[in-house]
Write an enzyme that holds these catalytic residues in place. Structure first.
Site, short mmCIF file in Angstrom:
data_model
loop_
_atom_site.label_atom_id
_atom_site.label_comp_id
_atom_site.label_asym_id
_atom_site.label_seq_id
_atom_site.Cartn_x
_atom_site.Cartn_y
_atom_site.Cartn_z
N LYS A 22 5.51 125.14 62.87
CA LYS A 22 5.82 126.22 63.82
C LYS A 22 5.63 125.74 65.25
O LYS A 22 6.48 125.95 66.12
CB LYS A 22 4.89 127.42 63.55
N ARG A 92 3.45 134.55 72.80
CA ARG A 92 3.12 133.78 73.99
C ARG A 92 4.04 132.58 74.19
O ARG A 92 4.35 132.20 75.31
CB ARG A 92 1.69 133.26 73.91
N CYS A 116 -5.12 137.48 74.82
CA CYS A 116 -4.81 137.83 73.44
C CYS A 116 -6.11 137.86 72.66
O CYS A 116 -7.18 137.58 73.20
CB CYS A 116 -3.80 136.88 72.82
N PRO A 122 -5.30 131.34 79.99
CA PRO A 122 -4.67 131.19 81.30
C PRO A 122 -3.44 130.29 81.26
O PRO A 122 -3.24 129.55 80.30
CB PRO A 122 -5.78 130.54 82.15
N ILE A 123 -2.62 130.34 82.31
CA ILE A 123 -1.45 129.46 82.38
C ILE A 123 -1.43 128.67 83.69
O ILE A 123 -0.39 128.20 84.14
CB ILE A 123 -0.13 130.24 82.21
N ASP A 124 -2.63 128.57 84.32
CA ASP A 124 -2.71 127.88 85.60
C ASP A 124 -2.16 126.46 85.55
O ASP A 124 -1.56 125.97 86.51
CB ASP A 124 -4.16 127.88 86.10
N ASP A 307 -6.97 125.62 65.22
CA ASP A 307 -6.17 126.46 64.32
C ASP A 307 -6.60 126.36 62.85
O ASP A 307 -6.00 127.03 62.00
CB ASP A 307 -4.68 126.09 64.44
N ILE A 329 -12.34 125.03 72.27
CA ILE A 329 -11.04 125.33 72.88
C ILE A 329 -10.91 126.84 73.13
O ILE A 329 -10.52 127.26 74.22
CB ILE A 329 -9.90 124.80 72.00
N ARG A 399 3.83 135.63 60.99
CA ARG A 399 4.18 134.89 62.20
C ARG A 399 4.14 133.39 61.94
O ARG A 399 4.90 132.64 62.56
CB ARG A 399 3.18 135.20 63.32
C1 UD1 Z 1 -1.17 125.85 71.33
C2 UD1 Z 1 -0.83 126.35 69.93
C3 UD1 Z 1 -2.00 127.11 69.33
C4 UD1 Z 1 -3.26 126.26 69.38
C5 UD1 Z 1 -3.50 125.72 70.79
C6 UD1 Z 1 -4.66 124.73 70.85
C7 UD1 Z 1 1.56 126.71 70.05
C8 UD1 Z 1 2.69 127.68 70.06
N1 UD1 Z 1 0.33 127.23 70.03
O1 UD1 Z 1 -1.39 127.01 72.13
O2 UD1 Z 1 -1.67 127.42 67.98
O3 UD1 Z 1 -4.37 127.05 69.00
O4 UD1 Z 1 -2.34 125.03 71.26
O5 UD1 Z 1 -4.43 123.66 70.02
O6 UD1 Z 1 1.74 125.51 70.02
N2 UD1 Z 1 -5.66 126.34 79.18
C9 UD1 Z 1 -5.96 126.48 80.51
N3 UD1 Z 1 -4.93 126.60 81.41
C10 UD1 Z 1 -3.62 126.58 81.00
C11 UD1 Z 1 -3.33 126.43 79.64
C12 UD1 Z 1 -4.36 126.31 78.74
O7 UD1 Z 1 -7.12 126.48 80.91
O8 UD1 Z 1 -2.73 126.68 81.87
C13 UD1 Z 1 -6.75 126.21 78.20
C14 UD1 Z 1 -6.71 127.29 77.11
O9 UD1 Z 1 -7.37 128.47 77.53
C15 UD1 Z 1 -7.42 126.60 75.97
C16 UD1 Z 1 -7.00 125.15 76.14
O10 UD1 Z 1 -6.57 125.01 77.49
O11 UD1 Z 1 -8.81 126.69 76.14
C17 UD1 Z 1 -5.91 124.71 75.21
O12 UD1 Z 1 -4.84 125.62 75.26
P1 UD1 Z 1 -3.33 125.20 75.00
O13 UD1 Z 1 -3.33 123.85 74.34
O14 UD1 Z 1 -2.53 125.37 76.22
O15 UD1 Z 1 -2.87 126.29 73.94
P2 UD1 Z 1 -1.42 126.85 73.72
O16 UD1 Z 1 -0.40 125.85 74.11
O17 UD1 Z 1 -1.33 128.23 74.28
#
Ligand code: UD1
Length: 419
Positions: A22, A92, A116, A122-124, A307, A329, A399
């Site tokens: 996925k 997301r 969630c 965050p998406i910073d 996961d 994480i 999902r």
């Molecule tokens: C992806 C996976 C999800 C998995 C996660 C971690 C997909 C669709 N989803 O989610 O199943 O649990 O990786 O392996 O592939 N973070 C920040 N800033 C950001 C982005 C992330 O601080 O802009 C932090 C997050 O809060 C988290 C860590 O970085 O603590 C990892 O997150 P991330 O790898 O981005 O997760 P997703 O891509 O959302």
């Protein structure tokens, strides 16, 4: 809303087919928008999240046709630079259209995904990457708005406080492949799903080199359509490995790719589960009466995946002693704990660590699925429990797990879905 009724106590035996991943399929579907001719994707799992991404691609103008495990995406009419709240709140990963929009349409308006159930997300880092490439980013009224007059290659890091980010790495990679000049991304995620996206983009004509956690991208003017086969889902495979172990069964996981699962396999072996490669997959079995306790710390790849921590927690709930599970994480990802406690597990959570005192047996109870992987953990616990467990709100499981009840039923589980 559907529920599962599971009568536990049956050792699972037989063959389970592992589907395409996925978390590789979703960014690759979005990346198809970058091509100037149709893309054919094979080994696409049949999941609600994939349906949602198909809907997102339609909404932005692409033509998407599905024939069983194959998707043909024609991005010729990709011209809508907006992903509304209604779509992004459903999933997301819809945010993956941001990179392709910025690269091809030079603008994007994408709803902020919000938090969630597994914690703050965050998406910073996504925004930081886009700004580093020269885009003008604003966050207003719940939307990310991006404009650019041509992205320019740059050198920057995408490492966050929790380490690398899968989502930010994929999104920025998609934005950078057609930027002018060279982009160097340090602190990039190394998950196999990110690697699959890199391979896919290179097959479309991108020029990306990978060295550990550094990606070097030489921008190209255009990308063309291709055929690509999605890698096997290591999280689905890991879940079925726990299913084999927790029921003291013996499963062949057809299509599973063990080199993507080293940290998982080494934990299973430590716990007392046998895992071995076989032609075309892996075999997982366990005859031990009680599992060995262990400590698990989730980390970015190649570390133990977040996961799979909930599923492993179900197994450790019946281990012979005390285990700990720390999620570095998602420190709040312990929604499954209260439900497992209803089934007799002895687990306490402090900060980002669950301390699990193994009990001899779990008992059936009515429980509630709260998110995708927590639902899987409850199914696993139910398979190992005495009596009939009812799991409510199983739409979460649809999902991310294709036909889970059919696959489990085929290897001997007593499971049925009720509306
Ligand atoms: C992806 C996976 C999800 C998995 C996660 C971690 C997909 C669709 N989803 O989610 O199943 O649990 O990786 O392996 O592939 N973070 C920040 N800033 C950001 C982005 C992330 O601080 O802009 C932090 C997050 O809060 C988290 C860590 O970085 O603590 C990892 O997150 P991330 O790898 O981005 O997760 P997703 O891509 O959302």
């Amino acid at each position: 809303m559907d529920k599962f009724i599971i009568e536990g106590g049956v050792p699972l035996r037989g063959v389970v087919q592992i589907n395409g991943a996925k978390n590789a399929a979703l960014p690759i579907m979005a990346a198809s928008l970058l091509a100037d001719s149709p893309v054919t994707l094979h080994n696409i799992p049949s999941l609600m999240d994939v349906d949602t991404m198909m809907h997102v691609l339609h909404t932005v103008g692409a033509d998407v046709v599905r024939d069983r495990e194959t998707l043909v995406i024609d991005p010729a009419r990709f011209n809508v630079a907006e992903a509304p709240y209604d779509l992004v709140r459903k999933m997301r990963a819809s945010i993956y259209v941001l990179g392709p929009m910025v690269a091809r349409l030079k603008k994007a308006k994408v709803s902020l995904p919000g938090g969630c159930v597994i914690g703050q997300r965050p998406i910073d880092l996504h925004l930081k990457g886009l700004e580093a490439l020269g885009a003008k980013v604003r966050v207003l009224h719940g939307y990310i708005t991006v404009e650019n007059h041509g992205l320019k290659g740059a050198t920057f890091s995408l490492e966050g406080p929790q380490g690398s980010s899968v989502g930010a790495t994929c999104n920025i990679l998609m934005a950078a492949v057609m930027a002018e000049g060279r982009t160097v991304i340090h602190g990039a995620a190394r998950e196999p799903e990110v690697r699959d996206l890199v391979d896919f983009l290179n097959e479309m004509g991108a020029r990306i080199e990978v060295q550990d956690s550094t990606l070097t991208i030489e921008g190209v003017k255009s990308l063309h359509g291709t055929h690509h086969t999605i890698i096997p889902d290591r999280i689905e495979a890991g879940t079925y490995m726990v299913a084999a172990a927790i029921t003291h069964g013996d499963l062949i996981l057809k299509g599973c790719h063990l080199p993507h699962m080293e940290s998982v396999v080494s934990k299973l072996r430590e716990i007392g589960v046998e895992v071995e490669p076989v032609v075309g997959g892996a075999r997982c079995r366990c005859n031990n009466c009680r599992f060995n306790p262990t400590s698990i710390r989730t980390l970015p790849f190649p570390g133990f995946p977040t996961d799979l921590q909930a599923q492993f927690s179900s197994m450790l709930a019946i281990a012979n002693g005390e285990s700990t599970v720390t999620d570095t994480i998602y420190p709040e990802r312990f929604m499954h704990v209260a439900e497992l406690a209803r089934m007799g597990a002895n687990i306490s959570v402090y900060s980002a660590t669950a301390t699990i005192c193994g009990v001899e047996k779990l008992q059936a109870a009515p429980v509630m699925a709260t998110d995708l992987r927590a639902s899987a953990a409850l199914i696993l616990a139910a398979l190992a429990s005495e009596g009939k467990t009812e799991i409510l709100r199983v739409y979460h499981i649809d999902r991310g797990y294709e036909h889970i009840e059919e696959k489990l039923d085929a290897v001997g589980a007593r499971i049925r879905r009720e509306a």
